[in-house]
Design a protein around this motif. Structure first.
Motif, PDB file in Angstrom:
ATOM      1  N   UNK A 115       0.826  -1.205   0.000  1.00 35.65           N
ATOM      2  CA  UNK A 115       0.000   0.000   0.000  1.00 35.65           C
ATOM      3  C   UNK A 115       0.861   1.256   0.000  1.00 35.65           C
ATOM      4  N   UNK A 116       1.920   1.270   0.804  1.00 34.12           N
ATOM      5  CA  UNK A 116       2.809   2.437   0.833  1.00 34.12           C
ATOM      6  C   UNK A 116       3.523   2.621  -0.506  1.00 34.12           C
ATOM      7  N   UNK A 117       3.924   1.514  -1.119  1.00 29.76           N
ATOM      8  CA  UNK A 117       4.589   1.606  -2.421  1.00 29.76           C
ATOM      9  C   UNK A 117       3.640   2.131  -3.486  1.00 29.76           C
ATOM     10  N   UNK A 118       2.414   1.634  -3.483  1.00 33.47           N
ATOM     11  CA  UNK A 118       1.453   1.980  -4.536  1.00 33.47           C
ATOM     12  C   UNK A 118       0.902   3.377  -4.376  1.00 33.47           C
ATOM     13  N   UNK A 119       0.657   3.812  -3.150  1.00 34.30           N
ATOM     14  CA  UNK A 119      -0.047   5.070  -2.949  1.00 34.30           C
ATOM     15  C   UNK A 119       0.804   6.188  -2.342  1.00 34.30           C
ATOM     16  N   UNK A 120       2.066   5.904  -2.019  1.00 37.33           N
ATOM     17  CA  UNK A 120       2.937   6.944  -1.466  1.00 37.33           C
ATOM     18  C   UNK A 120       4.205   7.124  -2.285  1.00 37.33           C
ATOM     19  N   UNK A 121       4.935   6.044  -2.494  1.00 36.81           N
ATOM     20  CA  UNK A 121       6.235   6.154  -3.158  1.00 36.81           C
ATOM     21  C   UNK A 121       6.078   6.434  -4.645  1.00 36.81           C
ATOM     22  N   UNK A 122       5.264   5.635  -5.344  1.00 38.73           N
ATOM     23  CA  UNK A 122       5.149   5.773  -6.801  1.00 38.73           C
ATOM     24  C   UNK A 122       4.443   7.062  -7.218  1.00 38.73           C
ATOM     25  N   UNK A 123       3.230   7.364  -6.721  1.00 35.31           N
ATOM     26  CA  UNK A 123       2.550   8.577  -7.205  1.00 35.31           C
ATOM     27  C   UNK A 123       3.165   9.869  -6.691  1.00 35.31           C
ATOM     28  N   UNK A 124       3.671   9.870  -5.450  1.00 32.24           N
ATOM     29  CA  UNK A 124       4.199  11.102  -4.861  1.00 32.24           C
ATOM     30  C   UNK A 124       5.696  11.273  -5.075  1.00 32.24           C
ATOM     31  N   UNK A 125       6.358  10.239  -5.544  1.00 31.45           N
ATOM     32  CA  UNK A 125       7.801  10.319  -5.765  1.00 31.45           C
ATOM     33  C   UNK A 125       8.596  10.494  -4.492  1.00 31.45           C
ATOM     34  N   UNK A 126       8.116   9.908  -3.399  1.00 26.88           N
ATOM     35  CA  UNK A 126       8.800  10.030  -2.109  1.00 26.88           C
ATOM     36  C   UNK A 126      10.114   9.252  -2.161  1.00 26.88           C
TER      37      UNK A 126
END
Length: 259
Positions: A115-126
């Motif tokens: 969930x963190x990868x899909x909705x935080x790292x990938x879309x937000x570029x964190x």
């Protein structure tokens, strides 16, 4: 007599089940052969020495230490006030809040990492390291809240009220009376959070990226290429480290009172 014998037998089987894999790893780490095997092919400390020469192990160890120390400190900075509010005030939906806070340890780590990868790292570029830091902080937060809550539950609230009646401000009473009396619980929460964060695998597996990997993930990657006893040696060293930390915590803090 038969009952005592059966009790000893069951206890021996349980201990063998718990300690057996650890003993096998230690034996494999001392093997003189070039491949991971049990029983060991002779005895040698060369693989233990090699652990300290592998650059990727040193870098990932530093990453894991950073996440474990500062992620746990961040979790305590959030968890101590949360535990205090839940224990000292009658808040609406307090049980719901407790359940939400406990979610990171209830939900499987694979789901949290995905969930963190899909909705935080990938879309937000964190950045990877920031995502790992946030994830480890969230995973440790439930332990911080629960352990500190247990410590606050053993502290009489009238001691704090007496300090307020004697002229101390509410914040002053918290820092001068409450915190010194729950420091054992806070230290226990830090140790539990540190060990949990350092050995975290499922979430770190999804969030690790090029050049940024925690030590457990680096060990998995190493075994895909090299199948020598150095991974067993590193595993044994990490196990001894964790056991030593918990033993010291139990010896000086009474760790079992809080967990």
């Amino acid at each position: 007599m038969k009952r005592n014998l059966s009790t000893v037998l069951v206890l021996g089987l349980v201990l063998a089940f718990l300690i057996g894999p650890f003993l096998i790893i230690i034996a494999a780490s001392l093997s003189a052969g070039n491949s991971l095997a049990f029983p060991p092919q002779g005895l040698s400390l060369k693989w233990v020495a090699k652990v300290f020469t592998v650059e990727s192990f040193r870098e990932s160890f530093a990453t894991s230490m950073f996440l474990a120390v500062f992620g746990t400190l961040a979790a305590l900075a959030l968890g101590v006030p949360a535990a205090y509010a839940l224990n000292r005030y009658r808040l609406p939906f307090s049980e719901t809040v407790r359940t939400v806070v406990s979610a990171p340890i209830i939900v499987p780590g694979i789901i949290v990492g995905l969930a963190l990868l899909r909705y935080l790292v990938i879309p937000a570029g964190v950045p990877v390291i920031l995502a790992l830091f946030c994830a480890h902080t969230a995973l440790v937060l439930p332990y911080a809240v629960r352990v500190v809550s247990a410590s606050l539950g053993n502290l009489r609230s009238d001691i704090e009220e007496a300090a307020v009646l004697l002229g101390c401000t509410r914040s002053g009473a918290f820092f001068r009376v409450v915190l010194p009396n729950i420091r054992g619980g806070i230290l226990a929460a830090f140790i539990l959070g540190f060990v949990t964060s350092f050995n975290q695998v499922p979430v770190s597996l999804f969030l690790s990226g090029p050049g940024v990997r925690t030590l457990p993930i680096d060990m998995l990657g190493y075994m895909e290429i090299n199948y020598d006893p150095s991974v067993a040696a590193l595993s044994a060293l990490l196990a001894f480290m964790s056991i030593g930390i918990v033993f010291i915590a139990e010896r000086f803090l009474g760790f079992s009172r809080y967990v």
